[in-house]
Design an enzyme around this catalytic site. Structure first.
Site, PDB file in Angstrom:
ATOM      1  N   ILE A 162       0.843  -1.193   0.000  1.00  0.00           N
ATOM      2  CA  ILE A 162       0.000   0.000   0.000  1.00  0.00           C
ATOM      3  C   ILE A 162       0.878   1.242   0.000  1.00  0.00           C
ATOM      4  CG2 ILE A 162      -1.659   1.369   1.321  1.00  0.00           C
ATOM      5  CD1 ILE A 162      -2.913  -1.104   0.084  1.00  0.00           C
ATOM      6  N   LYS A 163       0.558   2.184  -0.891  1.00  0.00           N
ATOM      7  CA  LYS A 163       1.234   3.481  -0.906  1.00  0.00           C
ATOM      8  C   LYS A 163       0.251   4.538  -0.434  1.00  0.00           C
ATOM      9  CE  LYS A 163       3.031   7.294  -3.304  1.00  0.00           C
ATOM     10  NZ  LYS A 163       2.514   8.377  -4.150  1.00  0.00           N
ATOM     11  N   GLN A 164       0.656   5.314   0.562  1.00  0.00           N
ATOM     12  CA  GLN A 164      -0.249   6.283   1.162  1.00  0.00           C
ATOM     13  C   GLN A 164       0.516   7.546   1.563  1.00  0.00           C
ATOM     14  OE1 GLN A 164      -2.991   7.995   1.543  1.00  0.00           O
ATOM     15  NE2 GLN A 164      -4.121   6.123   2.118  1.00  0.00           N
TER      16      GLN A 164
END
Length: 353
Positions: free
Chosen positions: A239-241
């Site tokens: 996940i990229k956040q």
């Protein structure tokens, strides 16, 4: 290589707050910590096929962070997302996609993430030299007036054909188009896994109503945390956040579902505690969280990048995906910035809070 004392110096007045913080919200013992055996400990127990495991391991085994369980990814999709002129004017060499890949290699990155066109043009020369991560959808920004919608720019099979080990996609959670984007990306990720590629999801909140009374809740821990949880549900491997900057989006905007313990026990206002809530929503770290490095602001970029890396690592995250801070400056300086971030993850004295 930056040692611990140099990192303390770069952090300046924030050093004590960030390096000595003890998280008393979600206990670090509950988290899956990144390690050299992460693929064996997590993904190998899942439904991911052997080809996906090999693709994931290719990223974990490449660059300066190889063997640590942490990732340093160079993302350059801004030529579409923000326009090529606006993105590359500070350093025009990056109109040429070969220099993007060279920066990732020289910078010791785990992978290079960029567009179909960029990677396809360089496929035969570099696909075997650094893991390719193809960004398969974009907000094209050429519609007038501007609209904000992620649309597919190519097929998952074409990403596989050009030698990619992973695909990446963005979903604008909260937008009018989010339901379609969720379905599209879920189907694309299923195909990617069938072909043996890993999947990375940019989990962005996007709705004009998420700003209220001068506060931008697009970066609230509760909203971004739920976006992360939706992302891992469609089987994103990473996940990229964006790093959380505040909290209480659900309550301030009076929508969604929340519980008072989300704000009273599971988080505080400390940046590491806010980021840990994001990690918790990624199956307690079993799906790795990489935070974004953000825009380039010039002289403060080094301090901001190192700060973000320290927050991510101490919260339980898996690394950083940093683009503009690196490529909107001379290549040598970009390499130094990427290496500085990697040094945070290589410094054993900096550990889970």
């Amino acid at each position: 290589m930056l040692n611990y004392d140099k990192i303390v110096e770069i952090l300046g007045s924030n050093a004590e707050k960030l390096l000595n913080h003890e998280c008393k919200t979600i206990d670090k013992k509950l988290l899956q910590k990144p390690s050299k055996n992460f693929v064996d400990e997590v993904y190998a127990k899942s439904n991911r096929n052997p080809q996906v495991l090999r693709s994931l391991q290719a990223m974990f085994n490449h660059g300066r962070l190889k063997g640590t369980g942490y990732l340093s990814i160079l993302p350059v999709d801004q030529g579409i997302e923000h326009s090529a002129g606006a993105s590359f004017a500070p350093n025009p060499i990056y109109f040429d996609p070969e220099n993007i890949i060279k920066l990732a290699i020289e910078g010791g990155c785990s992978a290079v993430a960029t567009t179909f066109g960029n990677l396809a043009l360089m496929s035969r020369k570099y696909a075997h030299k650094i893991p390719f991560l193809v960004k398969i959808n974009h907000n094209e920004l050429m519609t007038y007036p501007n609209k904000y919608d992620q649309i597919m720019f190519g097929s998952v099979r074409e990403a596989w054909n050009l030698g990619a080990v992973a695909v990446g996609a963005t979903i604008y959670f909260g937008s009018e188009e989010s339901s379609r984007q969720i379905v599209e990306v879920a189907e694309a990720f299923e195909m990617a896994h069938e072909l043996g590629m890993a999947t990375v999801l940019w989990c962005y909140a996007r709705n004009s109503a998420f700003k209220k009374d001068g506060v931008d809740y697009h970066v609230a821990a509760d909203i971004t945390g739920q976006a992360n949880h939706l992302g891992v549900t469609i089987q994103a491997d990473i996940i990229k956040q964006k790093l959380p900057e505040n909290n209480g989006g659900f309550t301030a905007l009076n929508f969604g579902k929340s519980h008072k313990k989300m704000y009273e026990e599971l988080t505080t206002s400390h940046p590491i505690d806010l980021c840990r809530y994001q990690v918790a929503n990624c199956y307690m770290g079993k799906i790795g969280l990489i935070n974004s490095g953000g825009e380039s602001k010039g002289a403060s970029d080094m301090a901001e990048a190192v700060t973000t890396a320290v927050i991510n690592k101490r919260a339980g995250g898996m690394g950083l995906i940093m683009g503009r801070k690196a490529f909107q400056r001379p290549m040598k300086e970009g390499v130094e910035l990427l290496n500085a971030v990697q040094d945070v993850y290589l410094t054993r004295k900096i550990d889970l809070a």
